[in-house]
Scaffold this active site. Structure first.
Site, PDB file in Angstrom:
ATOM      1  N   CYS A  67       7.455  -2.812  -0.732  1.00  0.00           N
ATOM      2  CA  CYS A  67       6.682  -1.850   0.046  1.00  0.00           C
ATOM      3  C   CYS A  67       6.551  -2.320   1.491  1.00  0.00           C
ATOM      4  O   CYS A  67       5.754  -3.225   1.788  1.00  0.00           O
ATOM      5  CB  CYS A  67       5.311  -1.680  -0.611  1.00  0.00           C
ATOM      6  N   CYS A  86       3.142  -1.820   3.083  1.00  0.00           N
ATOM      7  CA  CYS A  86       2.139  -2.796   2.633  1.00  0.00           C
ATOM      8  C   CYS A  86       2.361  -4.158   3.286  1.00  0.00           C
ATOM      9  O   CYS A  86       1.409  -4.812   3.708  1.00  0.00           O
ATOM     10  CB  CYS A  86       2.224  -3.009   1.120  1.00  0.00           C
ATOM     11  N   ASP A  87       3.603  -4.605   3.335  1.00  0.00           N
ATOM     12  CA  ASP A  87       3.867  -6.015   3.641  1.00  0.00           C
ATOM     13  C   ASP A  87       4.622  -6.281   4.944  1.00  0.00           C
ATOM     14  O   ASP A  87       4.775  -7.442   5.329  1.00  0.00           O
ATOM     15  CB  ASP A  87       4.664  -6.642   2.475  1.00  0.00           C
TER      16      ASP A  87
HETATM   17  C1  LIG Z   1       4.041  -5.962  -4.824  1.00  0.00           C
HETATM   18  C2  LIG Z   1       3.244  -4.783  -4.356  1.00  0.00           C
HETATM   19  C3  LIG Z   1       2.405  -4.923  -3.269  1.00  0.00           C
HETATM   20  C4  LIG Z   1       1.636  -3.855  -2.823  1.00  0.00           C
HETATM   21  N1  LIG Z   1       0.810  -4.044  -1.763  1.00  0.00           N
HETATM   22  C5  LIG Z   1       0.029  -3.031  -1.336  1.00  0.00           C
HETATM   23  C6  LIG Z   1      -0.863  -3.200  -0.237  1.00  0.00           C
HETATM   24  O1  LIG Z   1      -0.927  -4.274   0.371  1.00  0.00           O
HETATM   25  N2  LIG Z   1      -1.615  -2.130   0.129  1.00  0.00           N
HETATM   26  C7  LIG Z   1      -1.544  -0.933  -0.501  1.00  0.00           C
HETATM   27  O2  LIG Z   1      -2.289  -0.008  -0.139  1.00  0.00           O
HETATM   28  N3  LIG Z   1      -0.702  -0.731  -1.527  1.00  0.00           N
HETATM   29  C8  LIG Z   1       0.082  -1.741  -1.964  1.00  0.00           C
HETATM   30  N4  LIG Z   1       0.974  -1.547  -2.980  1.00  0.00           N
HETATM   31  C9  LIG Z   1       1.048  -0.202  -3.599  1.00  0.00           C
HETATM   32  C10 LIG Z   1      -0.133  -0.033  -4.561  1.00  0.00           C
HETATM   33  O3  LIG Z   1      -0.190  -1.133  -5.416  1.00  0.00           O
HETATM   34  C11 LIG Z   1       0.016   1.254  -5.359  1.00  0.00           C
HETATM   35  O4  LIG Z   1       0.183   2.348  -4.476  1.00  0.00           O
HETATM   36  C12 LIG Z   1      -1.221   1.484  -6.217  1.00  0.00           C
HETATM   37  O5  LIG Z   1      -1.462   0.393  -7.052  1.00  0.00           O
HETATM   38  C13 LIG Z   1      -1.058   2.744  -7.071  1.00  0.00           C
HETATM   39  O6  LIG Z   1      -2.201   2.886  -7.845  1.00  0.00           O
HETATM   40  P1  LIG Z   1      -2.189   3.707  -9.205  1.00  0.00           P
HETATM   41  O7  LIG Z   1      -3.561   3.565  -9.762  1.00  0.00           O
HETATM   42  O8  LIG Z   1      -1.651   5.040  -9.003  1.00  0.00           O
HETATM   43  O9  LIG Z   1      -1.121   2.967 -10.129  1.00  0.00           O
HETATM   44  P2  LIG Z   1      -0.947   1.458 -10.589  1.00  0.00           P
HETATM   45  O10 LIG Z   1      -1.620   0.491  -9.708  1.00  0.00           O
HETATM   46  O11 LIG Z   1       0.501   1.294 -10.829  1.00  0.00           O
HETATM   47  O12 LIG Z   1      -1.691   1.422 -11.987  1.00  0.00           O
HETATM   48  C14 LIG Z   1      -1.232   2.144 -13.082  1.00  0.00           C
HETATM   49  C15 LIG Z   1      -1.929   1.646 -14.302  1.00  0.00           C
HETATM   50  O13 LIG Z   1      -1.573   2.401 -15.445  1.00  0.00           O
HETATM   51  C16 LIG Z   1      -1.423   1.536 -16.532  1.00  0.00           C
HETATM   52  N5  LIG Z   1      -0.595   2.134 -17.565  1.00  0.00           N
HETATM   53  C17 LIG Z   1       0.690   2.554 -17.494  1.00  0.00           C
HETATM   54  N6  LIG Z   1       1.100   3.009 -18.689  1.00  0.00           N
HETATM   55  C18 LIG Z   1       0.040   2.891 -19.526  1.00  0.00           C
HETATM   56  C19 LIG Z   1      -0.185   3.184 -20.913  1.00  0.00           C
HETATM   57  N7  LIG Z   1       0.782   3.704 -21.678  1.00  0.00           N
HETATM   58  N8  LIG Z   1      -1.394   2.908 -21.435  1.00  0.00           N
HETATM   59  C20 LIG Z   1      -2.402   2.399 -20.693  1.00  0.00           C
HETATM   60  N9  LIG Z   1      -2.237   2.111 -19.374  1.00  0.00           N
HETATM   61  C21 LIG Z   1      -1.048   2.337 -18.819  1.00  0.00           C
HETATM   62  C22 LIG Z   1      -0.768   0.311 -15.895  1.00  0.00           C
HETATM   63  O14 LIG Z   1      -0.866  -0.771 -16.728  1.00  0.00           O
HETATM   64  C23 LIG Z   1      -1.621   0.201 -14.651  1.00  0.00           C
HETATM   65  O15 LIG Z   1      -2.809  -0.460 -14.938  1.00  0.00           O
HETATM   66  C24 LIG Z   1       1.740  -2.600  -3.464  1.00  0.00           C
HETATM   67  C25 LIG Z   1       2.605  -2.450  -4.560  1.00  0.00           C
HETATM   68  C26 LIG Z   1       3.343  -3.525  -5.007  1.00  0.00           C
HETATM   69  C27 LIG Z   1       4.245  -3.357  -6.185  1.00  0.00           C
END
Ligand SMILES: Cc1cc2nc3c(=O)[nH]c(=O)nc-3n(C[C@H](O)[C@H](O)[C@H](O)COP(=O)(O)OP(=O)(O)OC[C@H]3O[C@@H](n4cnc5c(N)ncnc54)[C@H](O)[C@@H]3O)c2cc1C
Length: 332
Positions: free
Chosen positions: A133, A136-137
């Protein structure tokens, strides 16, 4: 039966839980057994989440979000959802080992997974030079030399964006032509800081505590070479986690769950979606959190409307019964 079940423990899921819990809906949040906390558990410093001027470690931020959700009455279970039945008034959610739960509404917030290269050192150096990302980084790579892997629009966008910080950006691509749109290609070609490394794939990442170099293999000749870099951005695509809702929820052409306008409403009443699983573009912690808020408010409104319908049909039924009793008394 529950009022609301939230699936996913990323910023979207936990924020939805905070709102739903504060609205007195006693949400159940199914957090996954191995990936609880979501994508931010894989990173180190998060510097762009509002409210933390000094930055915060990804796992610490997720712990705080969970704490806040639990403080208001969210029940969190570390288990995976294995299947779902979302049609009809009662939604059924089956889990790996905690059994089956029923609810009047569901918020689906399972995020999306960045495609990985599948290299041994990719995970180890994640947050230590390996990133998925640029927004992000990118900031951490001021004056550094970095590489972007990929040949599509997002790779070109990431590479061009990264030139704001990095001194040099290599774009490593397996072929000698790009998949990216013409305009994105031209923008990258014209950028003096970007150099293309054609017909090459990354077969290794080296570095003790941070990325130091990539091992490249020429896809035509098979020759191997070293590319010294301090960062690697993997931009080879993204897969929204939608396999559980295939055939139940409508999807967009990008593969994300389709929602109505700016709401979180899916094609099924009482089913809402939030976070990266509905977002092909922004995919940030704060946009996911905001989207979780929208979903909780939509669910709250849906449940209130349902209560009202049930209440008025109870009133109608009571009135009809009273009329019937009156008629019977009059007949006597
Ligand atoms: C390495 C990295 C660094 C990042 N750094 C930043 C940053 O500095 N700043 C920023 O704003 N964004 C950052 N991002 C992006 C950010 O992490 C995502 O945009 C954000 O986490 C999305 O949130 P979400 O809740 O939609 O999904 P996610 O954080 O992906 O969470 C989804 C959840 O659903 C759960 N899940 C999936 N399938 C199932 C199932 N069958 N049963 C139960 N649970 C399930 C997963 O386990 C997880 O807990 C980064 C991403 C990555 C990969």
């Amino acid at each position: 039966m529950r009022e609301i079940i939230i699936i996913g423990s990323g910023p979207a899921g936990f924020t939805a839980a905070i709102y739903a819990a504060r609205a007195g809906l006693n949400p159940l949040l199914l957090a996954s057994s191995v990936e609880a906390g979501g994508e931010l558990m894989n990173t180190t410093e998060v510097e762009n989440f509002p409210g933390f001027p000094e930055g915060i470690q990804g796992p610490d931020l997720m712990m705080k979000l969970q704490e806040q959700a639990e403080k208001f009455g969210t029940e969190v279970i570390l288990d995976d959802v294995t299947s779902l039945h979302l049609d009809g008034d009662i939604k059924t959610v089956h889990t790996g080992y905690s059994g089956t739960f029923e609810a009047r509404s569901v918020i689906f917030a399972t995020g999306s997974a960045y495609r990985k290269l599948g290299l041994a050192d990719e995970e180890r150096l994640s947050g230590r030079g390996v990133s998925w990302c640029a927004t992000c980084d990118g900031f951490f790579f001021k004056t550094k030399t970095i590489a972007v892997v990929g040949g599509g629009d997002s790779a070109m966008e990431e590479a061009t964006f990264l030139t704001r910080f990095a001194e040099k950006v290599y774009v490593v691509h397996r072929k000698d032509t790009l998949r990216a749109s013409k305009i994105m290609q031209e923008r990258a070609f014209q950028n003096e800081k970007i150099e293309f490394v054609w017909n090459s794939e990354v077969v290794g990442i080296s570095g003790e505590s941070a990325v130091e170099a990539l091992s490249l293999r020429d896809t035509v000749t098979g020759e191997q070479s070293e590319l010294p870099v301090q960062g690697l951005f993997v931009a080879i695509g993204n897969d929204p986690r939608v396999h559980l809702v295939h055939g139940q929820l409508d999807l967009t052409a990008d593969g994300t769950i389709a929602v109505q306008g700016r709401s979180s409403k899916t094609n099924l009443p009482g089913v809402f979606a939030a976070g990266d699983v509905i977002d092909p573009h922004y995919r940030q912690a704060v946009t996911a959190a905001a989207s979780g808020t929208v979903a909780a408010l939509d669910a709250e409104q849906f449940l209130a409307a349902l209560d009202q319908v049930e209440e008025s049909s109870r009133v109608d039924l009571a009135a009809a019964l009273a009329d019937e009793v009156d008629d019977l008394v009059a007949a006597d």
